[in-house]
Design an enzyme around this catalytic site. Structure first.
Site, PDB file in Angstrom:
ATOM      1  N   LYS A  25       0.839  -1.206   0.000  1.00 56.44           N
ATOM      2  CA  LYS A  25       0.000   0.000   0.000  1.00 56.44           C
ATOM      3  C   LYS A  25       0.869   1.248   0.000  1.00 56.44           C
ATOM      4  O   LYS A  25       1.954   1.247   0.590  1.00 56.44           O
ATOM      5  CB  LYS A  25      -0.901   0.023   1.242  1.00 56.44           C
ATOM      6  CG  LYS A  25      -1.887  -1.117   1.304  1.00 56.44           C
ATOM      7  CD  LYS A  25      -2.816  -0.981   2.487  1.00 56.44           C
ATOM      8  CE  LYS A  25      -3.820  -2.122   2.483  1.00 56.44           C
ATOM      9  NZ  LYS A  25      -4.828  -1.975   3.548  1.00 56.44           N
ATOM     10  N   ASN A  54     -11.672   8.164   7.658  1.00 60.40           N
ATOM     11  CA  ASN A  54     -12.139   9.252   6.804  1.00 60.40           C
ATOM     12  C   ASN A  54     -12.507  10.425   7.699  1.00 60.40           C
ATOM     13  O   ASN A  54     -13.366  10.298   8.566  1.00 60.40           O
ATOM     14  CB  ASN A  54     -13.352   8.817   5.990  1.00 60.40           C
ATOM     15  CG  ASN A  54     -13.008   7.668   5.073  1.00 60.40           C
ATOM     16  OD1 ASN A  54     -12.034   7.727   4.327  1.00 60.40           O
ATOM     17  ND2 ASN A  54     -13.770   6.599   5.139  1.00 60.40           N
ATOM     18  N   GLU A  72      -8.376   2.470   7.706  1.00 61.67           N
ATOM     19  CA  GLU A  72      -8.064   3.883   7.609  1.00 61.67           C
ATOM     20  C   GLU A  72      -9.205   4.686   8.204  1.00 61.67           C
ATOM     21  O   GLU A  72     -10.244   4.132   8.555  1.00 61.67           O
ATOM     22  CB  GLU A  72      -7.774   4.317   6.164  1.00 61.67           C
ATOM     23  CG  GLU A  72      -8.704   3.800   5.098  1.00 61.67           C
ATOM     24  CD  GLU A  72      -8.166   4.100   3.687  1.00 61.67           C
ATOM     25  OE1 GLU A  72      -8.624   5.075   3.110  1.00 61.67           O
ATOM     26  OE2 GLU A  72      -7.307   3.355   3.176  1.00 61.67           O
ATOM     27  N   ARG A  80     -14.133  13.129   7.170  1.00 58.19           N
ATOM     28  CA  ARG A  80     -15.168  13.942   6.524  1.00 58.19           C
ATOM     29  C   ARG A  80     -16.517  13.238   6.730  1.00 58.19           C
ATOM     30  O   ARG A  80     -16.559  12.098   7.172  1.00 58.19           O
ATOM     31  CB  ARG A  80     -14.888  14.027   5.021  1.00 58.19           C
ATOM     32  CG  ARG A  80     -14.907  12.657   4.356  1.00 58.19           C
ATOM     33  CD  ARG A  80     -14.864  12.716   2.839  1.00 58.19           C
ATOM     34  NE  ARG A  80     -15.215  11.426   2.269  1.00 58.19           N
ATOM     35  CZ  ARG A  80     -14.372  10.394   2.126  1.00 58.19           C
ATOM     36  NH1 ARG A  80     -13.111  10.517   2.515  1.00 58.19           N
ATOM     37  NH2 ARG A  80     -14.775   9.255   1.622  1.00 58.19           N
TER      38      ARG A  80
HETATM   39  C1  MV4 Z   1      -6.818  -4.539   2.415  1.00 56.30           C
HETATM   40  C2  MV4 Z   1      -7.472  -5.671   1.877  1.00 56.30           C
HETATM   41  C3  MV4 Z   1      -7.048  -6.907   2.268  1.00 56.30           C
HETATM   42  N1  MV4 Z   1      -6.022  -7.022   3.142  1.00 56.30           N
HETATM   43  N2  MV4 Z   1      -5.787  -4.714   3.266  1.00 56.30           N
HETATM   44  C4  MV4 Z   1      -9.039  -1.175  -0.145  1.00 56.30           C
HETATM   45  C5  MV4 Z   1      -9.358   0.243   0.238  1.00 56.30           C
HETATM   46  C6  MV4 Z   1      -8.602   0.531   1.470  1.00 56.30           C
HETATM   47  N3  MV4 Z   1      -9.456   1.222   2.395  1.00 56.30           N
HETATM   48  C7  MV4 Z   1      -8.139  -0.772   1.990  1.00 56.30           C
HETATM   49  N4  MV4 Z   1      -8.473  -1.771   1.010  1.00 56.30           N
HETATM   50  C8  MV4 Z   1      -8.176  -3.094   1.231  1.00 56.30           C
HETATM   51  N5  MV4 Z   1      -7.168  -3.305   2.101  1.00 56.30           N
HETATM   52  C9  MV4 Z   1      -5.411  -5.946   3.608  1.00 56.30           C
HETATM   53  N6  MV4 Z   1      -4.388  -6.094   4.443  1.00 56.30           N
HETATM   54  C10 MV4 Z   1      -8.508  -5.460   0.979  1.00 56.30           C
HETATM   55  C11 MV4 Z   1      -8.864  -4.174   0.636  1.00 56.30           C
HETATM   56  C12 MV4 Z   1      -9.892  -4.074  -0.352  1.00 56.30           C
HETATM   57  C13 MV4 Z   1     -11.099  -3.477  -0.078  1.00 56.30           C
HETATM   58  C14 MV4 Z   1     -11.377  -2.896   1.156  1.00 56.30           C
HETATM   59  C15 MV4 Z   1     -12.573  -2.290   1.401  1.00 56.30           C
HETATM   60  C16 MV4 Z   1     -13.531  -2.234   0.388  1.00 56.30           C
HETATM   61  C17 MV4 Z   1     -13.272  -2.788  -0.827  1.00 56.30           C
HETATM   62  C18 MV4 Z   1     -12.069  -3.403  -1.083  1.00 56.30           C
HETATM   63  C19 MV4 Z   1     -11.833  -3.972  -2.334  1.00 56.30           C
HETATM   64  C20 MV4 Z   1     -10.650  -4.574  -2.592  1.00 56.30           C
HETATM   65  C21 MV4 Z   1      -9.671  -4.609  -1.609  1.00 56.30           C
END
Ligand code: MV4
Length: 430
Positions: free
Chosen positions: A135, A267, A265, A269
């Site tokens: 990331k 937000n 994370e 807002r």
């Molecule tokens: C992840 C994950 C799987 N494992 N982190 C995507 C947006 C960001 N807020 C974090 N995200 C993700 N982080 C780990 N360690 C999968 C996602 C993710 C996801 C998260 C929330 C909503 C939709 C998503 C779609 C694909 C991947």
């Protein structure tokens, strides 16, 4: 609330509804958002000319811009939102993760800080095991993420992720986490006043999304019971209290299939999907944001906040669902919006309005309420069928299919659901 309003608008939005409904309206520049909605001097000038006391930044553009919040402060204009420090801290996704860990929140196993070299990456992947996810520290909302299943892809992905992060965010810093497979996206709505009184307003399940664009959100989540809600809520409150957060905010968690949850994370807002929380709690989040910004005490105690019934929001985008969600701007020749009990529509469109190609394709939000999820689904289904718009193509046919999907109806969803559903469908066409 009896507060007079001033709308700002770009040349492309002269005929938008918010311009008509505000007491005054000021054009702040050309259609391109860099020349209008992101133009801080133009916005501040509009505020000074009209002598405003406060600015509500909405949920796009400058809503999470710490510099803008600072400029407002220095011009003696109240920014209706968190402090610049709050925004800055959570804007750095890696710093947010480190700080939340310090506050005692569960985080996904991963690198304690930036991963600079391939040697560091390989060593960490060995410790936590594949799959892993890279990331960008300055990313967020899914931007700049890469999933890796082995040493080979890890090394090449790290290089491209760093280069992309530098190009997109001006910051090459990346970190690595264990990849959680098929998680749910669960977010907790929070409200915090300037005196440290902080409450949670239940969760929203936002797992139904495509390419990191949410399409449907609901509250409560079909898989969260009162006990888990309390744990998630109290965890989120602990997190924001640790850095003196003020205003409305959301903590995002990933929930795995064993009901483990991890901080993702924050937000800083109000979000697009906030209405579902308003429907199930009866609390007007925008009013509370304004009151908090005005320095009022938030009077509702945690034990007086109850989740009643169920609410669903469908995002109606001007996108052709039949044609791979291709944008479909243009003039609306005819429009019928649904209504009736338990339906709320938030929109800026009307018959004769031209949807411009300049901004986000979101044109309306339908929010349906019911005594339970099944009732809310039925009411939403009815409303979607009553929503007539032409010749603009929208995501309505997608939502109708979704609401008829047996797995969706059972609440068996994850962040991979839409991708799977679309794949199943395209199979049928072969
Ligand atoms: C992840 C994950 C799987 N494992 N982190 C995507 C947006 C960001 N807020 C974090 N995200 C993700 N982080 C780990 N360690 C999968 C996602 C993710 C996801 C998260 C929330 C909503 C939709 C998503 C779609 C694909 C991947």
């Amino acid at each position: 609330m009896g507060i007079r309003t001033v709308a700002v608008f770009s040349e492309a939005d002269r005929s938008s509804l918010h311009v008509r409904f505000a007491d005054e309206a000021i054009c702040i520049g050309q259609a391109a958002s860099s020349n209008s909605y992101l133009n801080i001097p133009a916005i501040i000038s509009a505020a000074e000319i009209t002598d405003v006391e406060a600015i509500h930044p909405g949920y796009g553009f400058l809503a999470e811009n710490a510099h803008f919040a600072e400029i407002c402060e220095s011009c003696k204009i109240t920014f209706i939102g968190p402090t610049p420090e709050n925004i800055r801290l959570m804007g750095d996704k890696m710093a947010a993760r480190t700080n939340m860990k310090k506050a005692g929140l569960p985080i996904v196993p991963g690198s304690p800080g930036v991963i600079k070299t391939k040697e560091e990456a390989l060593k960490l992947a060995k410790q936590i095991g594949y799959p892993v996810i890279i990331k960008a520290a300055a990313g967020g909302g899914g931007k700049g993420m890469r999933i890796c299943h082995n040493d080979l892809t890890l090394v090449s992905s790290l290089m491209t992720a760093q280069a992309e992060a530098e190009a997109n965010f001006g910051n090459a810093n990346c970190y690595i986490e264990k990849y959680i497979e098929e998680p749910r996206h669960i977010e907790i709505q929070l409200l915090a006043d300037k005196f440290g009184h902080t409450v949670y307003l239940g969760e929203r399940d936002c797992s139904i999304q495509r390419r990191h664009q949410k399409l449907l959100e609901e509250s409560p989540s079909p898989v969260i019971d009162a006990k888990l809600r309390k744990r998630l809520g109290e965890t989120a409150v602990r997190g924001v209290k640790a850095f003196n957060y003020v205003s409305a905010g959301t903590i995002e968690f990933l929930l795995d299939k064993y009901n483990n949850f991890y901080f993702m994370e924050m937000n800083t807002r109000i979000q697009v999907e906030h209405p579902v929380t308003e429907m199930v709690t009866g609390i007007d989040l925008i009013k509370e944001q304004i009151r908090i910004a005005a320095g009022e005490k938030f009077k509702i105690q945690q034990d007086a906040i109850h989740i009643k019934g169920a609410a669903i929001e469908c995002r109606i985008n001007a996108e052709d669902y039949e044609n791979n969600f291709m944008p479909s701007p243009g003039k609306i020749e005819s429009l019928n919006l649904p209504g009736g009990p338990n339906i709320r529509i938030d929109t800026h469109i009307y018959q004769g309005y031209t949807i411009s190609p300049y901004y986000d394709s979101l044109v309306a939000k339908i929010i349906a309420y019911g005594n339970n999820r099944q009732d809310a689904v039925k009411t939403m289904h009815r409303a979607l069928n009553e929503f007539h718009i032409s010749p603009i193509k929208t995501t309505i046919p997608f939502h109708i299919k979704l609401l008829e999907n047996p797995l969706f109806l059972k609440g068996e969803i994850s962040t991979h659901f839409v991708q799977e559903m679309l794949r199943e469908e395209s199979k049928g066409e072969l």
